[in-house]
Design a protein around this motif. Structure first.
Motif, PDB file in Angstrom:
ATOM      1  N   VAL A  83      10.504 -25.476 -10.542  1.00  0.00           N
ATOM      2  CA  VAL A  83      11.154 -24.633  -9.527  1.00  0.00           C
ATOM      3  C   VAL A  83      10.115 -23.792  -8.790  1.00  0.00           C
ATOM      4  N   SER A  84       9.142 -23.250  -9.521  1.00  0.00           N
ATOM      5  CA  SER A  84       8.085 -22.444  -8.901  1.00  0.00           C
ATOM      6  C   SER A  84       7.253 -23.279  -7.942  1.00  0.00           C
ATOM      7  N   ALA A  85       6.817 -24.446  -8.399  1.00  0.00           N
ATOM      8  CA  ALA A  85       5.979 -25.304  -7.562  1.00  0.00           C
ATOM      9  C   ALA A  85       6.741 -25.813  -6.343  1.00  0.00           C
ATOM     10  N   ILE A 118       8.747 -13.546  -1.705  1.00  0.00           N
ATOM     11  CA  ILE A 118       9.151 -12.410  -2.540  1.00  0.00           C
ATOM     12  C   ILE A 118      10.490 -12.685  -3.219  1.00  0.00           C
ATOM     13  N   LEU A 119      11.442 -13.231  -2.471  1.00  0.00           N
ATOM     14  CA  LEU A 119      12.761 -13.533  -3.035  1.00  0.00           C
ATOM     15  C   LEU A 119      12.646 -14.558  -4.162  1.00  0.00           C
ATOM     16  N   LEU A 120      11.872 -15.606  -3.934  1.00  0.00           N
ATOM     17  CA  LEU A 120      11.669 -16.619  -4.974  1.00  0.00           C
ATOM     18  C   LEU A 120      10.972 -16.020  -6.182  1.00  0.00           C
ATOM     19  N   SER A 121       9.980 -15.170  -5.946  1.00  0.00           N
ATOM     20  CA  SER A 121       9.227 -14.544  -7.035  1.00  0.00           C
ATOM     21  C   SER A 121      10.112 -13.619  -7.865  1.00  0.00           C
ATOM     22  N   MET A 157       5.003  -9.255 -12.171  1.00  0.00           N
ATOM     23  CA  MET A 157       5.016 -10.703 -12.062  1.00  0.00           C
ATOM     24  C   MET A 157       5.273 -11.154 -10.626  1.00  0.00           C
ATOM     25  N   VAL A 158       6.077 -10.403  -9.884  1.00  0.00           N
ATOM     26  CA  VAL A 158       6.288 -10.714  -8.465  1.00  0.00           C
ATOM     27  C   VAL A 158       4.961 -10.640  -7.721  1.00  0.00           C
ATOM     28  N   PHE A 159       4.187  -9.598  -8.014  1.00  0.00           N
ATOM     29  CA  PHE A 159       2.867  -9.440  -7.396  1.00  0.00           C
ATOM     30  C   PHE A 159       1.948 -10.605  -7.770  1.00  0.00           C
ATOM     31  N   VAL A 160       1.969 -10.991  -9.048  1.00  0.00           N
ATOM     32  CA  VAL A 160       1.119 -12.093  -9.514  1.00  0.00           C
ATOM     33  C   VAL A 160       1.508 -13.408  -8.847  1.00  0.00           C
ATOM     34  N   LEU A 161       2.805 -13.671  -8.762  1.00  0.00           N
ATOM     35  CA  LEU A 161       3.298 -14.911  -8.153  1.00  0.00           C
ATOM     36  C   LEU A 161       2.899 -14.999  -6.682  1.00  0.00           C
ATOM     37  N   VAL A 162       3.239 -13.966  -5.926  1.00  0.00           N
ATOM     38  CA  VAL A 162       2.932 -13.967  -4.490  1.00  0.00           C
ATOM     39  C   VAL A 162       1.423 -13.975  -4.263  1.00  0.00           C
ATOM     40  N   GLY A 163       0.698 -13.191  -5.053  1.00  0.00           N
ATOM     41  CA  GLY A 163      -0.751 -13.108  -4.898  1.00  0.00           C
ATOM     42  C   GLY A 163      -1.448 -14.423  -5.199  1.00  0.00           C
ATOM     43  N   THR A 164      -1.031 -15.103  -6.257  1.00  0.00           N
ATOM     44  CA  THR A 164      -1.671 -16.366  -6.631  1.00  0.00           C
ATOM     45  C   THR A 164      -1.422 -17.450  -5.592  1.00  0.00           C
ATOM     46  N   VAL A 165      -0.186 -17.541  -5.124  1.00  0.00           N
ATOM     47  CA  VAL A 165       0.154 -18.569  -4.140  1.00  0.00           C
ATOM     48  C   VAL A 165      -0.628 -18.368  -2.847  1.00  0.00           C
ATOM     49  N   GLY A 246       2.001 -22.260  -6.740  1.00  0.00           N
ATOM     50  CA  GLY A 246       3.241 -22.088  -7.485  1.00  0.00           C
ATOM     51  C   GLY A 246       3.195 -22.763  -8.836  1.00  0.00           C
ATOM     52  N   ALA A 247       2.567 -23.934  -8.899  1.00  0.00           N
ATOM     53  CA  ALA A 247       2.457 -24.670 -10.166  1.00  0.00           C
ATOM     54  C   ALA A 247       1.561 -23.936 -11.150  1.00  0.00           C
ATOM     55  N   LEU A 248       0.400 -23.467 -10.694  1.00  0.00           N
ATOM     56  CA  LEU A 248      -0.552 -22.808 -11.584  1.00  0.00           C
ATOM     57  C   LEU A 248      -0.006 -21.490 -12.110  1.00  0.00           C
ATOM     58  N   VAL A 249       0.583 -20.690 -11.227  1.00  0.00           N
ATOM     59  CA  VAL A 249       1.125 -19.404 -11.675  1.00  0.00           C
ATOM     60  C   VAL A 249       2.376 -19.618 -12.525  1.00  0.00           C
ATOM     61  N   GLY A 250       3.098 -20.720 -12.282  1.00  0.00           N
ATOM     62  CA  GLY A 250       4.243 -21.042 -13.128  1.00  0.00           C
ATOM     63  C   GLY A 250       3.811 -21.346 -14.548  1.00  0.00           C
ATOM     64  N   VAL A 251       2.741 -22.124 -14.688  1.00  0.00           N
ATOM     65  CA  VAL A 251       2.200 -22.432 -16.014  1.00  0.00           C
ATOM     66  C   VAL A 251       1.724 -21.155 -16.707  1.00  0.00           C
ATOM     67  N   ALA A 252       1.039 -20.297 -15.963  1.00  0.00           N
ATOM     68  CA  ALA A 252       0.551 -19.038 -16.537  1.00  0.00           C
ATOM     69  C   ALA A 252       1.707 -18.130 -16.948  1.00  0.00           C
TER      70      ALA A 252
END
Length: 336
Positions: A83-85, A118-121, A157-165, A246-252
């Protein structure tokens, strides 16, 4: 272990078949890259190279990961990662489509791109928070302790998700740069997940599925370098870079290893940091003196190296070496 090896082989094989089919299709649709006018002059020759090539590795990676997953837990961590990716990849696809349709370098506006991210995160962070085996804790690398953030986990985690992508998107500026660095990252995460699965019997299937997904990504990206390495026959576009991020931060996220990202994904982190420094210093000096000044010749940092006279291929090679070295250091905290 055989299942994991077959996953990598399948993802690699499907990608090598998929590439020669998709690239001519992208050319036929005239989905060519529009090069930024203020970018390095050496990039002008890349004008018109087919973009949106990220689907070449994204589709095989997803098929291989799902096909070889342990079905008794395929709705757990694997579903969250997919879903993240896919979610971030879809945002990138829309951005790419607007670019190629309008024949311009800019697609979605920053607000239009950031709002769905942001909404997805938020959705992913809440999903992880209320999943008992993930919860609100993060593992601190090398110290074998967990840091429980409580409800603060969600905004962090929202910050990490958006930042990584977005960091992955910034790194995608040279032929093969993001694909190669990410391949190394996913190999490292695959090994870590296997080690964690061996030590965590109750959750081993979820962790093995995460390793399988990481293996699928590494195999697909390994083959994608055949088409994306210098000189690139296709660019991955935002659909590819957002999918990777999205894939990498999803795994993390599912492994509670988000604090490991600045180490194994140092190339992404440096790209974002250099961009922030460049923009921040320019605005500060413009406000103080009326004339904006820059720290780097161009941001992100890999373009600064290019404009300093270092060949593109050498910049990419050094990024690979640094990424591999730090991934090896990261493995010291997990592999006995």
């Amino acid at each position: 272990m055989q299942r994991l090896i077959w996953t990598i082989i399948a993802a690699f094989g499907m990608t090598i078949v998929f590439g020669p089919i998709v690239i001519p299709w992208l050319k036929k649709l005239k989905f060519g890259q529009t090069i930024y006018d203020l970018g390095p002059q050496t990039h002008k020759k890349k004008q018109g190279t087919p973009t949106m090539g990220g689907i070449i590795f994204a589709v095989p990676a997803l098929i291989a990961a799902i096909a070889f997953s342990y079905k008794d837990s395929c709705t757990g961590y694997l579903l969250m990662i997919v879903v993240s990716a896919l979610g971030f990849g879809l945002i990138g696809f829309v951005d790419d489509f607007i670019k190629v349709k309008m024949k311009r370098n800019l697609g979605l506006t920053p607000k239009q791109k950031l709002a769905p991210q942001i909404l997805l995160s938020i959705g992913l962070a809440l999903w992880a928070y209320f999943t008992p085996s993930i919860g609100s804790s993060l593992t601190v690398p090398f110290f074998n302790v967990e840091w429980n953030l409580g409800w603060v986990y969600i905004p962090v985690m929202v910050f990490v998700l958006v930042g990584t992508v977005n960091s992955a998107n910034l790194l995608d500026g040279l032929d093969g740069l993001l694909a190669g660095c990410s391949m190394i990252d996913f190999i490292a995460m695959m090994i870590i997940c296997i080690t964690m699965a061996a030590a965590n019997g109750a959750n081993s299937s979820n962790l093995l599925n995460t390793a399988i997904f990481s293996g699928a990504m590494s195999g697909a990206l390994m083959c994608f370098l055949r088409f994306n390495g210098y000189p690139a026959r296709t660019f991955m576009g935002d659909v590819g870079s957002f999918f990777i991020g999205g894939a990498l931060v999803g795994v993390a996220m599912v492994t509670r290893l988000s604090l490991l990202l600045p180490i194994i994904a140092i190339a992404m982190f440096v790209s974002s940091l250099s961009d922030i420094i460049q923009v921040g210093y320019f605005k500060y000096t413009k406000r103080k003196t009326g004339t904006g000044k820059r720290v780097f010749k161009m941001a992100p940092l890999h373009h600064h190296f290019e404009l300093s006279g270092i060949p593109e291929t050498r910049v990419v090679t050094v990024y690979y070496i640094v990424t591999a070295a730090l991934c090896l250091v990261s493995l010291l905290g997990f592999v006995a």
